[in-house]
Scaffold this active site. Sequence first.
Site, PDB file in Angstrom:
ATOM      1  N   HIS A  90       0.842  -1.193   0.000  1.00  0.00           N
ATOM      2  CA  HIS A  90       0.000   0.000   0.000  1.00  0.00           C
ATOM      3  C   HIS A  90       0.874   1.238   0.000  1.00  0.00           C
ATOM      4  CE1 HIS A  90      -3.900  -1.902   1.806  1.00  0.00           C
ATOM      5  NE2 HIS A  90      -3.365  -2.652   0.848  1.00  0.00           N
ATOM      6  N   GLU A 106       0.844   3.921   1.794  1.00  0.00           N
ATOM      7  CA  GLU A 106       1.294   4.364   3.118  1.00  0.00           C
ATOM      8  C   GLU A 106       2.457   3.518   3.630  1.00  0.00           C
ATOM      9  OE1 GLU A 106      -3.213   5.035   2.865  1.00  0.00           O
ATOM     10  OE2 GLU A 106      -1.791   3.474   2.296  1.00  0.00           O
ATOM     11  N   CYS A 158      -6.075   1.991   5.760  1.00  0.00           N
ATOM     12  CA  CYS A 158      -6.747   0.780   6.224  1.00  0.00           C
ATOM     13  C   CYS A 158      -6.208   0.415   7.614  1.00  0.00           C
ATOM     14  CB  CYS A 158      -6.510  -0.356   5.234  1.00  0.00           C
ATOM     15  SG  CYS A 158      -4.799  -0.959   5.201  1.00  0.00           S
ATOM     16  N   CYS A 172      -2.349  -0.317   7.528  1.00  0.00           N
ATOM     17  CA  CYS A 172      -1.522   0.891   7.407  1.00  0.00           C
ATOM     18  C   CYS A 172      -1.616   1.744   8.662  1.00  0.00           C
ATOM     19  CB  CYS A 172      -1.932   1.688   6.183  1.00  0.00           C
ATOM     20  SG  CYS A 172      -1.564   0.820   4.631  1.00  0.00           S
TER      21      CYS A 172
END
Length: 157
Positions: free
Chosen positions: A46, A48, A76, A79
């Site tokens: 992801h 992040e 999410c 993260c």
Amino acid sequence: MALALAEARAAMERDEVPVGAVIVLDGEVIGRGSNRTRERCDPTAHAELLALRDATRSACAMRLPGAVVYTTLEPCFMCAGALSHARVARVVWGVRDPKFGGCASLGAVLSDPRLNHTAEVAEEVCAEQARALLQTFFRSKRCFEAREEPRTASQDP
């Protein structure tokens, strides 16, 4: 947030969900990332997390107190947990993620007082631009799927 949006556009150009993230410490960008889950066949790639990995390498530290994370989509749970472990001070995002958001939509990982670290959060920053990127990406996927020929039973493997 403009830099996070640029990262999101880069993700979209690679046919990734357009999410971008940038981490700033003491006024300097120390980490950046954009989604690469498809490219790397890695569900943890992801924006992040990639920005966080970049930032911790830049800072030569696993903790980033005082850091501000700018991301185009609400982080999410995965993260948000990583950002909490890194002890970032603030997380700013564009739009909420009603299906996976772990900071406001489905949970409050970064602000839960039961945790040993909380971070300030701010949302709806450059939300229109972030939302437009996501909508454009997912509309293009739906249009592509609608153009495909439906499979018949004899064509299924």
